[in-house]
Design a protein around this motif. Structure first.
Motif, PDB file in Angstrom:
ATOM      1  N   MET A   1       0.801  -1.299   0.311  1.00  0.00           N
ATOM      2  CA  MET A   1       0.464  -0.016   0.228  1.00  0.00           C
ATOM      3  C   MET A   1       1.329   1.314  -0.006  1.00  0.00           C
ATOM      4  SD  MET A   1      -2.516  -1.575   2.618  1.00  0.00           S
ATOM      5  CE  MET A   1      -1.414  -2.168   3.209  1.00  0.00           C
ATOM      6  N   MET A   2       2.358   1.028   0.303  1.00  0.00           N
ATOM      7  CA  MET A   2       2.073   2.753   0.748  1.00  0.00           C
ATOM      8  C   MET A   2       3.623   2.824  -0.289  1.00  0.00           C
ATOM      9  SD  MET A   2       1.904   3.826   3.562  1.00  0.00           S
ATOM     10  CE  MET A   2       2.343   5.433   4.242  1.00  0.00           C
ATOM     11  N   THR A   3       4.315   1.285  -1.032  1.00  0.00           N
ATOM     12  CA  THR A   3       4.735   1.518  -2.053  1.00  0.00           C
ATOM     13  C   THR A   3       4.278   2.347  -2.628  1.00  0.00           C
ATOM     14  OG1 THR A   3       5.818  -0.285  -0.957  1.00  0.00           O
ATOM     15  CG2 THR A   3       6.127  -0.170  -3.227  1.00  0.00           C
ATOM     16  N   ALA A   4       2.729   1.813  -3.307  1.00  0.00           N
ATOM     17  CA  ALA A   4       1.923   2.280  -4.788  1.00  0.00           C
ATOM     18  C   ALA A   4       2.165   3.948  -4.376  1.00  0.00           C
ATOM     19  CB  ALA A   4       1.196   1.308  -4.392  1.00  0.00           C
ATOM     20  N   ARG A  21      -9.250  -3.304   2.738  1.00  0.00           N
ATOM     21  CA  ARG A  21      -9.918  -2.130   3.209  1.00  0.00           C
ATOM     22  C   ARG A  21      -9.195  -0.806   3.557  1.00  0.00           C
ATOM     23  NH1 ARG A  21     -15.387  -1.944   5.855  1.00  0.00           N
ATOM     24  NH2 ARG A  21     -16.352  -3.941   5.252  1.00  0.00           N
ATOM     25  N   HIS A  22      -8.211  -0.641   3.843  1.00  0.00           N
ATOM     26  CA  HIS A  22      -6.769   0.012   3.172  1.00  0.00           C
ATOM     27  C   HIS A  22      -6.128   0.054   2.240  1.00  0.00           C
ATOM     28  CE1 HIS A  22      -6.545  -0.466   8.211  1.00  0.00           C
ATOM     29  NE2 HIS A  22      -6.599   0.387   8.260  1.00  0.00           N
ATOM     30  N   VAL A  45      -6.516   3.836  -3.277  1.00  0.00           N
ATOM     31  CA  VAL A  45      -7.099   4.124  -4.171  1.00  0.00           C
ATOM     32  C   VAL A  45      -8.109   4.892  -4.746  1.00  0.00           C
ATOM     33  CG1 VAL A  45      -7.875   2.571  -6.263  1.00  0.00           C
ATOM     34  CG2 VAL A  45      -6.123   1.207  -4.742  1.00  0.00           C
ATOM     35  N   SER A  46      -9.104   4.919  -3.353  1.00  0.00           N
ATOM     36  CA  SER A  46     -10.290   5.907  -3.915  1.00  0.00           C
ATOM     37  C   SER A  46     -10.229   7.332  -4.350  1.00  0.00           C
ATOM     38  CB  SER A  46     -11.634   5.261  -2.513  1.00  0.00           C
ATOM     39  OG  SER A  46     -11.795   4.222  -2.528  1.00  0.00           O
ATOM     40  N   MET A  47      -9.016   7.582  -2.411  1.00  0.00           N
ATOM     41  CA  MET A  47      -8.894   9.218  -3.054  1.00  0.00           C
ATOM     42  C   MET A  47      -8.331   9.304  -4.090  1.00  0.00           C
ATOM     43  SD  MET A  47      -7.043  10.022   1.436  1.00  0.00           S
ATOM     44  CE  MET A  47      -7.075  11.331   0.586  1.00  0.00           C
ATOM     45  N   PHE A  93     -14.647   3.908 -10.385  1.00  0.00           N
ATOM     46  CA  PHE A  93     -14.533   2.769  -9.390  1.00  0.00           C
ATOM     47  C   PHE A  93     -15.099   1.346  -9.519  1.00  0.00           C
ATOM     48  CE2 PHE A  93     -16.142   1.033  -5.434  1.00  0.00           C
ATOM     49  CZ  PHE A  93     -15.121   1.203  -4.744  1.00  0.00           C
ATOM     50  N   MET A  94     -15.401   1.822  -9.919  1.00  0.00           N
ATOM     51  CA  MET A  94     -16.459  -0.299 -10.437  1.00  0.00           C
ATOM     52  C   MET A  94     -15.522  -0.637 -11.370  1.00  0.00           C
ATOM     53  SD  MET A  94     -19.511   0.229  -9.017  1.00  0.00           S
ATOM     54  CE  MET A  94     -20.295  -1.310  -9.924  1.00  0.00           C
TER      55      MET A  94
END
Length: 535
Positions: free
Chosen positions: A59-62, A347-348, A353-355, A414-415
């Motif tokens: 997650m942090m790498t991305a 979720r994390h 991704v959502s932001m 998002f979809m």
């Protein structure tokens, strides 16, 4: 080069000095604040190890970058690895804006035609823009280098600070070269803006995918990976400076060659279908014409966001392997708890991704609303003055168009993330989690578009500030864990109220008052729009 080119350069600098000062302050403050935070929070080997453990997760790498493979780390090495991609993106955005202002926007306003009527050549405006961005990038490089040198960080050296700043400067020049070529290919500033920003976004997403998947053989694809290969404050490899510099020079020469092959207000790539002779029957009003003019831009943004959604969705498999690669942990915690931990990790990752995708959707909506500025400069309202066109219809067209585009692009992208993630995962993602994220970011998007509507109504000259506000607030929320920012600072942004969705579900009360705030801001914007002069 003649004397008139230097006069034009001076005029460009006089016109752009406010924009340059804002970018100077933003870049310098981020450089200094990032160094101060890291030096203060991670000043011991124990805390630095904790930070590295967090940064090595997918997650942090991305989100930031892949840490260089070293036997020993310092705060300065970690700082350079984290800040290089982020600051490079900001430098790229700045150069796209400056080049478009000096080329396409000047042609659209008729300034270039007046300049070409004097003792100038076709290449004079392009040359003036090249010298402007060269000077601005040199100034930014010096300022950022001084900022890094001034902050005491363990492991920092003057040579590393100079390399750090120079890499960012040459990256900015390379993006300026790309935008100069685009400004010769396309006839409209909004097309050049959209494609220029899209190129930077593609670089960032490619960097994230390559780093998470550890695909070293593909690092040549993204210039942001070239920056990572410099290993600043460790090995200080300067090869990327030469690569980016040569690209900048070649692209600048290509732009100078292309400008002689086109007419004023035209691009080498022309799109047919414009004008009364080719207009379709349904173009009978202002709103339908607005939709027609924006259709190509929206389609381009939709394709770009769909691409990003698919790229991010494919990364969920790599995130899930964190658990699969640790069979001992699976034995200890059991299969049932392992499944719940999988969902927690997803979720994390979905928060990040959502932001990112919602921010791109907001930028798309703002780009649509900024059509008002283009119509004002071109004198469209003088032509529309004879029509029965109310202020409410004008305002509603620009604002509702921006809102609909932002929300629709967010939903579609998002979809695609959801669909792609389920394709690469053996166990489908939790539907409730995805629904919470899909709905949870709608209030933030609506509020930011509504804030832009207030500027459109009351202070259209300052509409560009909304891009800076949205970008700074996004970065603050995006980097909240790393920078250890207080909650009150996050609440200055609409993202601060929804930043942890879907890890934490957004309450109905909070969602309702955020949507209510958006409605109030839209009304306030209309009041200003109704009272002021259109031009």
């Amino acid at each position: 080069m003649n004397r008139n080119m230097w006069w034009l350069l001076g005029a460009n600098l006089k016109s752009d000095y406010r924009v340059i000062i804002v970018w100077l302050l933003v870049n310098f403050s981020l450089i200094v604040s990032g160094a101060l935070k890291l030096a203060d929070l991670y000043n011991s080997p124990e805390t630095l190890d904790q930070l590295l453990t967090m940064l090595r997760t997918p997650m942090m790498t991305a989100m930031f970058a892949r840490m260089p493979e070293l036997s020993q780390y310092t705060v300065a090495i970690v700082y350079a690895a984290i800040m290089l991609p982020i600051m490079a993106v900001l430098m790229g955005l700045m150069n796209v804006q400056l080049v478009v202002r000096g080329t396409r926007q000047m042609e659209e306003s008729g300034e270039t035609e007046l300049i070409r009527g004097g003792v100038t050549t076709a290449t004079t405006p392009v040359l003036a823009t090249i010298f402007e961005v060269l000077g601005v990038n040199v100034l930014m490089t010096m300022t950022m280098g001084i900022g890094v040198v001034l902050i005491p960080m363990h492991g920092a050296t003057s040579g590393g600070a100079i390399l750090f700043a120079t890499l960012l400067g040459t990256f900015g020049l390379m993006v300026a070269g790309i935008t100069l070529v685009l400004s010769q290919l396309f006839a409209e500033s909004r097309s050049v803006n959209a494609i220029g920003y899209g190129v930077i976004a593609v670089m960032y997403v490619l960097r994230a995918v390559i780093d998470v998947r550890r695909a070293a053989e593909w690092r040549w694809l993204s210039p942001l990976n070239w920056l990572e290969s410099a290993r600043i404050f460790a090995d200080n490899r300067a090869g990327a400076i030469l690569t980016q510099g040569w690209f900048a020079i070649v692209l600048g020469l290509i732009a100078l060659a292309l400008v002689n092959g086109r007419d004023i207000n035209a691009g080498l790539i022309q799109f047919a279908g414009r004008g009364r002779q080719r207009a379709t029957v349904w173009l009978r009003g202002f709103t339908s014409l607005f939709v027609r003019l924006q259709a190509r831009l929206v389609l381009t943004l939709l394709v770009g966001l769909a691409f990003f959604g698919a790229m991010f969705g494919s990364l969920f498999h790599e995130v899930g392997t964190m658990m699969i690669d640790n069979p001992q942990l699976t034995k200890i915690i059991g299969a049932q708890l392992e499944a719940s931990m999988h969902h927690a990790i997803y979720r994390h990752f979905l928060v990040m991704v959502s932001m990112f995708i919602s921010f791109l959707a907001i930028l798309a909506g703002l780009n649509v609303m900024q059509r008002f500025h283009t119509d004002t400069v071109r004198g469209a309202y003088d032509l529309l003055g004879g029509m029965r066109l109310t202020r409410l219809k004008l305002y509603a067209t620009y604002v509702s168009g921006a809102m609909i585009v932002a929300l629709c692009l967010w939903g579609v992208a998002f979809m695609i993330v959801w669909f792609t993630a389920n394709m690469v995962l053996t166990v489908p993602m939790d539907v409730t989690m995805m629904q919470q994220a899909l709905v949870g970011y709608v209030p933030s998007i609506a509020v930011l578009i509504a804030i832009a509507a207030v500027l459109l109504g009351w202070a259209p000259r300052w509409f560009g500030l909304i891009y800076g506000y949205a970008g700074v607030m996004f970065l603050m929320t995006y980097m909240k864990n790393l920078m250890d920012l207080p909650m009150w600072a996050l609440k200055l942004s609409p993202y601060g109220w929804t930043y942890n969705v879907p890890v934490v579900s957004l309450s109905v009360v909070r969602s309702s008052w955020l949507c209510g705030l958006a409605v109030v801001l839209l009304i306030v914007g209309y009041i200003g729009f109704k009272k002021r002069d259109l031009v």
